[in-house]
Design an enzyme around this catalytic site. Structure first.
Site, PDB file in Angstrom:
ATOM      1  N   ASP A 103      11.222  -6.788   7.203  1.00 16.64           N
ATOM      2  CA  ASP A 103      10.722  -5.900   6.138  1.00 16.64           C
ATOM      3  C   ASP A 103      10.491  -4.495   6.687  1.00 16.64           C
ATOM      4  O   ASP A 103      10.200  -3.577   5.929  1.00 16.64           O
ATOM      5  CB  ASP A 103       9.425  -6.455   5.526  1.00 16.64           C
ATOM      6  CG  ASP A 103       8.377  -6.775   6.574  1.00 16.64           C
ATOM      7  OD1 ASP A 103       8.663  -7.567   7.486  1.00 16.64           O
ATOM      8  OD2 ASP A 103       7.266  -6.218   6.491  1.00 16.64           O
ATOM      9  N   ARG A 138       0.832  -1.215   0.000  1.00 17.71           N
ATOM     10  CA  ARG A 138       0.000   0.000   0.000  1.00 17.71           C
ATOM     11  C   ARG A 138       0.861   1.258   0.000  1.00 17.71           C
ATOM     12  O   ARG A 138       0.422   2.329   0.405  1.00 17.71           O
ATOM     13  CB  ARG A 138      -0.930   0.013   1.186  1.00 17.71           C
ATOM     14  CG  ARG A 138      -0.205  -0.106   2.506  1.00 17.71           C
ATOM     15  CD  ARG A 138      -1.114   0.289   3.593  1.00 17.71           C
ATOM     16  NE  ARG A 138      -0.580  -0.107   4.873  1.00 17.71           N
ATOM     17  CZ  ARG A 138      -1.196   0.118   6.001  1.00 17.71           C
ATOM     18  NH1 ARG A 138      -2.348   0.740   5.998  1.00 17.71           N
ATOM     19  NH2 ARG A 138      -0.671  -0.257   7.122  1.00 17.71           N
TER      20      ARG A 138
HETATM   21  P1  AMP Z   1       3.440  -3.843   7.954  1.00 18.64           P
HETATM   22  O1  AMP Z   1       3.235  -4.845   9.042  1.00 18.64           O
HETATM   23  O2  AMP Z   1       2.526  -2.671   8.004  1.00 18.64           O
HETATM   24  O3  AMP Z   1       4.853  -3.434   7.813  1.00 18.64           O
HETATM   25  O4  AMP Z   1       3.021  -4.578   6.596  1.00 18.64           O
HETATM   26  C1  AMP Z   1       3.485  -5.842   6.206  1.00 18.64           C
HETATM   27  C2  AMP Z   1       3.123  -6.120   4.767  1.00 18.64           C
HETATM   28  O5  AMP Z   1       1.726  -6.035   4.588  1.00 18.64           O
HETATM   29  C3  AMP Z   1       3.731  -5.162   3.773  1.00 18.64           C
HETATM   30  O6  AMP Z   1       4.012  -5.873   2.609  1.00 18.64           O
HETATM   31  C4  AMP Z   1       2.617  -4.174   3.542  1.00 18.64           C
HETATM   32  O7  AMP Z   1       2.731  -3.519   2.315  1.00 18.64           O
HETATM   33  C5  AMP Z   1       1.400  -5.067   3.595  1.00 18.64           C
HETATM   34  N1  AMP Z   1       0.175  -4.352   3.987  1.00 18.64           N
HETATM   35  C6  AMP Z   1      -0.148  -3.838   5.191  1.00 18.64           C
HETATM   36  N2  AMP Z   1      -1.356  -3.253   5.166  1.00 18.64           N
HETATM   37  C7  AMP Z   1      -1.832  -3.390   3.904  1.00 18.64           C
HETATM   38  C8  AMP Z   1      -3.032  -2.999   3.241  1.00 18.64           C
HETATM   39  N3  AMP Z   1      -4.007  -2.352   3.856  1.00 18.64           N
HETATM   40  N4  AMP Z   1      -3.144  -3.318   1.940  1.00 18.64           N
HETATM   41  C9  AMP Z   1      -2.192  -3.976   1.286  1.00 18.64           C
HETATM   42  N5  AMP Z   1      -1.047  -4.381   1.848  1.00 18.64           N
HETATM   43  C10 AMP Z   1      -0.855  -4.088   3.149  1.00 18.64           C
HETATM   44 MG    MG Z   2       6.086  -2.669   6.747  1.00 18.89          MG
END
Ligand code: AMP
Ligand code: MG
Length: 520
Positions: free
Chosen positions: A269, A103
């Protein structure tokens, strides 16, 4: 707006040849071209004047339609090709495979005043990496990321920055507590800014697929642009690169421990290759000092990412990066040496940092004990970390009996400090008094030094929530207030004195204040 576009990532590195915006595994490429989704009715909530200046946007241009259009994703800046990055990662200790910008959409890189800035919209719609997500972000998490990024910068903590916070005008469905109660929330878009958004996970992706060609291209690119002092790539330079990333990561963690910041989701990540704090999700600030605290309810069971474990997790993450870079070096020993050194360096630097919090200029054998004894004291009854260190700078040599009184406001229940607990504190003040008496600094010199490393104002968990509640009602005044206050976290700012206060009781267990999920 006249931005000096200077794209490198999408000019120098291989792209996904599939141009459709469909969710998929992407091979042999560093990114996929994708356009931001056009938001329904974007509205600018806040901008960071400093970041505008950094990238060469004039004050007068901030209110323009062009600014609104570009940084909400409604329109593309001329001659730019937005893209989502491919990366992988370890999440909560487990290999998660391909993740990528699900996103986040990178707009372009700007060069200004000899600095390079990559501009990225978070919450700007689906990408090939969105997996089961919708590519969107809600106002609450966007306010949190927006305020904390700039606050961390002003605290002197390496971090990604932000340019703007916008409402998208779209409604976004979220099950905030993962309990089956999904509800619509206001959608928002933050424009994040950093020299690069490359993470440990970008390297892990190629290593996991044995795509050594792209692993090398990515590493060479990173060194060329962000570690140019290392020189032309070679096995030796790859090792030095890993050492440089290790050192920067360590420095970031020391800062987190200093200010009481808990990231909450230290997955690989979410580890920047520049050692910057990145991806503000369910982060939080220690109120009561507690090694075991994490704000992330998703991590409630194992508390993997608790405050006291952040230094170990950084090391674990660095080990994953070492594994990813190994094919470029094909020798394990240099990596092991660096990782072992991290542990030694951490101890030394942590001790130095803690000395600075206590206003100690010299290094003395017993300092480690003094610090550990203090940590014990801080834990015997709930003690607000920020307030404690800030008040401690008022201590005057010889006034042992006044010690506890000086820091009294840091205790959530000062009545508890009696009997053995009181004795423990008194013993500590005795030792502290001896120690400051062995220093050449005067009381006022010590205070100045301490107040420069112990912030008076941090973005307390409940403060962010108050700003969010107001914002959800359409009132952005508190966001602006906090933004301004957090620009000078070490200054006294009497006009903001009311925020130099312990967390109110209502916020102790309130969702959004001390409990946050990954839902954002
Ligand atoms: P995060 O835990 O926020 O770092 O996200 C982990 C993974 O999930 C990353 O690849 C983000 O891009 C993906 N991600 C988190 N929220 C969303 C969302 N609402 N839509 C699409 N991908 C998401
Ligand atoms: Mg992330």
């Amino acid at each position: 707006m006249q931005l000096k576009i200077a794209d490198t990532f999408n000019k120098e590195l291989p792209s996904d040849t599939n141009l459709s915006n469909t969710r998929r595994k992407v091979f042999g490429a560093m990114y996929s071209y994708v356009k931001p989704r056009v938001p329904k009715s974007p509205k600018l909530i806040h901008v960071s004047p400093e970041m505008c200046e950094n990238i060469g946007i004039h004050e007068d241009e901030v209110g323009s339609e062009e600014f609104l259009n570009i940084f909400s994703g409604s329109e593309l800046y001329k001659e730019t090709q937005p893209y989502a990055m491919a990366y992988a990662g370890h999440q909560f200790g487990n290999w998660a495979g391909q993740l990528g910008d699900g996103r986040a959409i990178n707009l372009f890189e700007v060069q200004h005043n000899k600095k390079r800035w990559a501009m990225q919209l978070k919450g700007a719609g689906e990408t090939p990496y969105s997996r089961q997500g919708d590519g969107l972000a809600v106002l609450r998490s966007s306010v949190r990321e927006y305020l904390c990024s700039e606050a961390m910068h002003h605290l002197g903590v390496p971090t990604t920055r932000v340019l703007s916070l916008m409402l998208s005008g779209d409604e976004v469905l979220r099950d905030m507590l993962y309990n089956g109660n999904a509800a619509y929330e206001k959608g928002a878009i933050v424009c994040r800014v950093a020299p690069t958004f490359i993470r440990f996970g970008n390297f892990e992706l190629f290593a996991s697929r044995n795509d050594i060609d792209n692993l090398k291209k990515l590493t060479d690119y990173t060194i060329k642009h962000f570690y140019p002092e290392l020189g032309a790539p070679s096995k030796e330079v790859y090792i030095q690169f890993f050492k440089a990333v290790t050192d920067k990561t360590l420095e970031m963690i020391i800062h987190w421990q200093r200010v009481g910041f808990v990231h909450g989701v230290m997955n690989t990540d979410n580890m920047s290759i520049l050692g910057q704090t990145i991806d503000y999700g369910p982060y939080g600030w220690l109120e009561g000092f507690d090694f075991g605290w994490t704000p992330n309810t998703t991590d409630r069971e194992h508390k993997r990412y608790r405050y006291g474990n952040q230094p170990n997790i950084a090391l674990w993450n660095l080990l994953q990066l070492a594994n990813a870079l190994y094919p470029l070096v094909e020798e394990a020993e240099p990596f092991e040496t660096i990782l072992n050194q991290y542990q030694k360096d951490f101890e030394d630097e942590f001790l130095d940092m803690m000395r600075s919090k206590l206003g100690l200029d010299t290094k003395v054998e017993g300092d480690k004990q003094l610090i550990e004894d203090l940590e014990d004291c801080l834990l015997i009854s709930e003690t607000d970390m920020t307030i404690f260190y800030r008040l401690l700078s008022n201590y005057q040599k010889g006034n042992i009996d006044e010690g506890l009184k000086i820091v009294e406001d840091a205790f959530y229940n000062s009545e508890e400090i009696k009997g053995d607990k009181k004795k423990k504190w008194e013993a500590w003040f005795n030792a502290y008094d001896k120690r400051v008496n062995s220093e050449p600094l005067t009381d006022s010199e010590r205070r100045l030094k301490m107040d420069a490393v112990n912030p008076k104002y941090v973005l307390r968990n409940y403060m962010a929530q108050l700003a969010i509640d107001k914002a959800n009602e359409g009132d952005y005044g508190l966001i602006d207030d906090m933004f301004k206050m957090l620009k000078n976290p070490y200054r006294n700012q009497p006009e903001y004195q009311k925020w130099f206060a312990k967390r109110p009781e209502w916020a102790r267990h309130k969702v959004g204040c001390s409990m946050l999920s990954c839902s954002s």
